[in-house]
Design a protein around this motif. Structure first.
Motif, PDB file in Angstrom:
ATOM      1  N   GLY A 187      18.696 -14.105  -7.517  1.00  0.00           N
ATOM      2  CA  GLY A 187      17.675 -14.252  -6.846  1.00  0.00           C
ATOM      3  C   GLY A 187      16.552 -13.502  -6.306  1.00  0.00           C
ATOM      4  N   LEU A 188      17.703 -12.539  -5.358  1.00  0.00           N
ATOM      5  CA  LEU A 188      17.317 -11.416  -4.494  1.00  0.00           C
ATOM      6  C   LEU A 188      16.662 -10.147  -5.247  1.00  0.00           C
ATOM      7  CD1 LEU A 188      19.230 -11.070  -1.633  1.00  0.00           C
ATOM      8  CD2 LEU A 188      17.040 -11.803  -1.758  1.00  0.00           C
ATOM      9  N   VAL A 189      17.447  -9.976  -6.676  1.00  0.00           N
ATOM     10  CA  VAL A 189      17.973  -8.825  -7.809  1.00  0.00           C
ATOM     11  C   VAL A 189      16.346  -9.548  -8.691  1.00  0.00           C
ATOM     12  CG1 VAL A 189      18.525  -8.414 -10.129  1.00  0.00           C
ATOM     13  CG2 VAL A 189      19.814  -8.299  -7.775  1.00  0.00           C
ATOM     14  N   ILE A 190      16.427 -10.351  -8.669  1.00  0.00           N
ATOM     15  CA  ILE A 190      14.235 -10.641  -9.526  1.00  0.00           C
ATOM     16  C   ILE A 190      13.495 -10.469  -9.316  1.00  0.00           C
ATOM     17  CG2 ILE A 190      14.614 -13.267  -9.539  1.00  0.00           C
ATOM     18  CD1 ILE A 190      14.292 -11.593 -12.507  1.00  0.00           C
ATOM     19  N   VAL A 191      13.949 -11.031  -7.591  1.00  0.00           N
ATOM     20  CA  VAL A 191      11.964 -11.171  -7.121  1.00  0.00           C
ATOM     21  C   VAL A 191      12.219  -9.716  -6.749  1.00  0.00           C
ATOM     22  CG1 VAL A 191      11.751 -11.383  -4.077  1.00  0.00           C
ATOM     23  CG2 VAL A 191      13.176 -13.411  -5.448  1.00  0.00           C
ATOM     24  N   ALA A 192      13.360  -8.525  -6.000  1.00  0.00           N
ATOM     25  CA  ALA A 192      13.110  -6.948  -5.912  1.00  0.00           C
ATOM     26  C   ALA A 192      12.270  -6.503  -7.020  1.00  0.00           C
ATOM     27  CB  ALA A 192      14.662  -6.128  -5.828  1.00  0.00           C
ATOM     28  N   HIS A 193      13.060  -7.010  -8.208  1.00  0.00           N
ATOM     29  CA  HIS A 193      12.358  -6.275  -9.322  1.00  0.00           C
ATOM     30  C   HIS A 193      11.145  -6.294  -9.256  1.00  0.00           C
ATOM     31  CE1 HIS A 193      16.229  -5.992 -12.662  1.00  0.00           C
ATOM     32  NE2 HIS A 193      16.135  -5.151 -11.619  1.00  0.00           N
ATOM     33  N   SER A 194      10.510  -8.188  -9.300  1.00  0.00           N
ATOM     34  CA  SER A 194       9.080  -8.290  -9.502  1.00  0.00           C
ATOM     35  C   SER A 194       7.777  -7.518  -8.572  1.00  0.00           C
ATOM     36  CB  SER A 194       8.492  -9.372  -8.648  1.00  0.00           C
ATOM     37  OG  SER A 194       8.793 -10.459  -7.863  1.00  0.00           O
ATOM     38  N   LEU A 195       8.284  -7.103  -7.039  1.00  0.00           N
ATOM     39  CA  LEU A 195       8.244  -6.042  -6.113  1.00  0.00           C
ATOM     40  C   LEU A 195       7.973  -4.934  -6.434  1.00  0.00           C
ATOM     41  CD1 LEU A 195       9.659  -7.668  -3.018  1.00  0.00           C
ATOM     42  CD2 LEU A 195       7.018  -7.100  -3.087  1.00  0.00           C
ATOM     43  N   ILE A 229       4.422  -3.444  -7.231  1.00  0.00           N
ATOM     44  CA  ILE A 229       4.052  -1.921  -6.724  1.00  0.00           C
ATOM     45  C   ILE A 229       3.670  -0.683  -7.367  1.00  0.00           C
ATOM     46  CG2 ILE A 229       4.785   0.415  -4.974  1.00  0.00           C
ATOM     47  CD1 ILE A 229       6.346  -2.479  -3.696  1.00  0.00           C
ATOM     48  N   ASP A 230       4.448  -0.801  -8.596  1.00  0.00           N
ATOM     49  CA  ASP A 230       4.185   0.473  -9.804  1.00  0.00           C
ATOM     50  C   ASP A 230       2.590   0.215 -10.360  1.00  0.00           C
ATOM     51  OD1 ASP A 230       6.756   1.240  -8.931  1.00  0.00           O
ATOM     52  OD2 ASP A 230       7.717   0.608 -10.750  1.00  0.00           O
ATOM     53  N   LYS A 231       2.406  -1.305 -10.740  1.00  0.00           N
ATOM     54  CA  LYS A 231       1.109  -1.773 -11.118  1.00  0.00           C
ATOM     55  C   LYS A 231      -0.439  -0.847 -10.304  1.00  0.00           C
ATOM     56  CE  LYS A 231       2.634  -1.894 -14.997  1.00  0.00           C
ATOM     57  NZ  LYS A 231       1.987  -0.878 -16.136  1.00  0.00           N
ATOM     58  N   GLY A 232      -0.298  -0.895  -9.349  1.00  0.00           N
ATOM     59  CA  GLY A 232      -0.641  -0.426  -8.097  1.00  0.00           C
ATOM     60  C   GLY A 232      -1.596  -1.963  -7.145  1.00  0.00           C
ATOM     61  N   TYR A 233      -1.089  -3.496  -7.678  1.00  0.00           N
ATOM     62  CA  TYR A 233      -1.105  -4.462  -6.668  1.00  0.00           C
ATOM     63  C   TYR A 233      -1.546  -4.160  -4.651  1.00  0.00           C
ATOM     64  CZ  TYR A 233      -1.492  -6.606 -11.116  1.00  0.00           C
ATOM     65  OH  TYR A 233      -1.619  -7.154 -12.518  1.00  0.00           O
ATOM     66  N   LYS A 234      -2.105  -4.789  -5.320  1.00  0.00           N
ATOM     67  CA  LYS A 234      -2.191  -4.169  -3.436  1.00  0.00           C
ATOM     68  C   LYS A 234      -1.832  -5.448  -2.143  1.00  0.00           C
ATOM     69  CE  LYS A 234      -4.665  -0.486  -3.596  1.00  0.00           C
ATOM     70  NZ  LYS A 234      -3.765   0.761  -3.059  1.00  0.00           N
ATOM     71  N   VAL A 235      -1.361  -6.769  -2.751  1.00  0.00           N
ATOM     72  CA  VAL A 235      -0.966  -8.086  -2.400  1.00  0.00           C
ATOM     73  C   VAL A 235       0.132  -8.869  -2.822  1.00  0.00           C
ATOM     74  CG1 VAL A 235      -1.239  -9.913  -1.362  1.00  0.00           C
ATOM     75  CG2 VAL A 235      -2.874  -9.025  -1.089  1.00  0.00           C
ATOM     76  N   TYR A 236       1.178  -9.323  -2.705  1.00  0.00           N
ATOM     77  CA  TYR A 236       2.301 -10.060  -3.373  1.00  0.00           C
ATOM     78  C   TYR A 236       2.527 -10.937  -2.361  1.00  0.00           C
ATOM     79  CZ  TYR A 236       7.034 -11.485  -5.280  1.00  0.00           C
ATOM     80  OH  TYR A 236       7.604 -12.033  -6.089  1.00  0.00           O
ATOM     81  N   ASP A 237       1.626 -11.915  -3.186  1.00  0.00           N
ATOM     82  CA  ASP A 237       1.536 -13.581  -2.207  1.00  0.00           C
ATOM     83  C   ASP A 237       3.062 -14.877  -2.651  1.00  0.00           C
ATOM     84  OD1 ASP A 237       0.948 -15.758  -1.660  1.00  0.00           O
ATOM     85  OD2 ASP A 237      -0.945 -16.010  -2.401  1.00  0.00           O
ATOM     86  N   PHE A 238       3.920 -15.181  -1.970  1.00  0.00           N
ATOM     87  CA  PHE A 238       4.607 -15.455  -1.934  1.00  0.00           C
ATOM     88  C   PHE A 238       4.540 -16.731  -1.850  1.00  0.00           C
ATOM     89  CE2 PHE A 238       7.577 -11.960   0.001  1.00  0.00           C
ATOM     90  CZ  PHE A 238       8.371 -11.717  -1.230  1.00  0.00           C
ATOM     91  N   GLY A 239       3.481 -17.534  -1.925  1.00  0.00           N
ATOM     92  CA  GLY A 239       3.084 -18.853  -2.238  1.00  0.00           C
ATOM     93  C   GLY A 239       3.323 -19.980  -0.701  1.00  0.00           C
ATOM     94  N   ARG A 240       3.592 -21.003  -0.868  1.00  0.00           N
ATOM     95  CA  ARG A 240       3.771 -21.346  -0.353  1.00  0.00           C
ATOM     96  C   ARG A 240       5.231 -21.886   0.431  1.00  0.00           C
ATOM     97  NH1 ARG A 240       0.465 -26.607   0.498  1.00  0.00           N
ATOM     98  NH2 ARG A 240       2.318 -27.955   0.066  1.00  0.00           N
ATOM     99  N   GLY A 241       5.504 -22.472   1.635  1.00  0.00           N
ATOM    100  CA  GLY A 241       7.097 -22.365   2.190  1.00  0.00           C
ATOM    101  C   GLY A 241       7.172 -20.846   2.962  1.00  0.00           C
ATOM    102  N   ASP A 246       0.775  -0.903  -0.023  1.00  0.00           N
ATOM    103  CA  ASP A 246      -0.103  -0.084  -0.128  1.00  0.00           C
ATOM    104  C   ASP A 246       0.815   0.906   0.267  1.00  0.00           C
ATOM    105  OD1 ASP A 246      -0.958  -0.076   3.523  1.00  0.00           O
ATOM    106  OD2 ASP A 246       0.785  -0.292   2.888  1.00  0.00           O
ATOM    107  N   ARG A 247       1.845   1.255  -0.569  1.00  0.00           N
ATOM    108  CA  ARG A 247       2.692   2.238  -0.617  1.00  0.00           C
ATOM    109  C   ARG A 247       3.027   2.503  -1.836  1.00  0.00           C
ATOM    110  NH1 ARG A 247       3.442  -1.929   2.245  1.00  0.00           N
ATOM    111  NH2 ARG A 247       3.355  -0.737   4.070  1.00  0.00           N
ATOM    112  N   ASP A 248       4.629   3.051  -2.190  1.00  0.00           N
ATOM    113  CA  ASP A 248       5.220   3.547  -3.654  1.00  0.00           C
ATOM    114  C   ASP A 248       7.204   2.797  -2.734  1.00  0.00           C
ATOM    115  OD1 ASP A 248       7.238   5.700  -2.144  1.00  0.00           O
ATOM    116  OD2 ASP A 248       5.866   7.001  -2.587  1.00  0.00           O
TER     117      ASP A 248
END
Length: 204
Positions: free
Chosen positions: A137-145, A149-161, A11-13
């Protein structure tokens, strides 16, 4: 037994997220990793809305198999079919990082525009000494986050584990309940089957 499925409420930039959510130690390291990828590689990024779907899927699946082992052709065919359907329905997003012509990291995620949620389901990166210093691995996750955020999604679901890296990005745990579904066998059905078996045995 419940299954941990961590996630983040977005819920932030991006700037606020880095300041408020990322641990300060990771924040500094992540900044270094992002800069090192930009400067140390013949770096280019392909996104789902600008690439070649078939080529990009093959690149990500190849990385995935290099990391986790070969899969049967039928399984790969089914994955490609599913991704193609999701892509047509605008429910698939992916990113591939290339070093020149070599795919070195990739992440694919399902998108839910009704629940305003994005959920990565496959992430892989080149696993050798030439690339380990980049923490791809960290870089690609950061890119996706950042994308989420930029596209206005409200939830980032990491899935199982409950992998440790998820907490580095500020994920909080949410347990999903597991249920076992069994087919109900009616007594009348059992009697009918037994009767048929007896008759069949008697006719021998």
């Amino acid at each position: 037994m419940d299954t941990p499925c961590p996630g983040i409420e977005l819920d932030r930039d991006w700037k606020s997220y880095k300041q408020d959510i990322l641990l300060s130690s990771l924040n500094r390291k992540l900044f270094i990793f992002l800069r090192s990828v930009d400067k140390g590689l013949d770096y280019r990024v392909v996104y789902s809305n600008s690439g070649d779907l078939e080529k990009d899927i093959d690149a990500l699946l190849e990385l995935w198999q290099q990391r986790f082992g070969e899969r049967e052709n039928e399984e790969l065919r089914q994955i490609k079919k599913l991704w193609g359907i999701c892509y047509q329905q605008k429910q698939l997003w992916y990113e591939i990082i290339y070093d020149g012509e070599i795919a070195v990291a990739g992440l694919a995620a399902f998108t839910d525009h009704i629940k305003n949620c994005i959920s990565p389901f496959m992430m892989a990166y080149k696993y050798d000494k030439n690339y380990s210093r980049y923490s791809l691995g960290l870089v690609i996750v950061a890119h996706s986050l950042k994308y989420a955020i930029d596209k206005g999604y409200k939830v980032y679901d990491f899935g199982r584990g409950n992998s440790e890296y998820k907490t580095w990005f500020g994920a909080t745990n949410c347990n999903n309940k597991n249920y076992i579904i069994r087919r109900r066998i009616y007594l009348a059905g059992i009697k009918s089957r037994l009767r048929r078996l007896v008759l069949a045995w008697g006719s021998r």
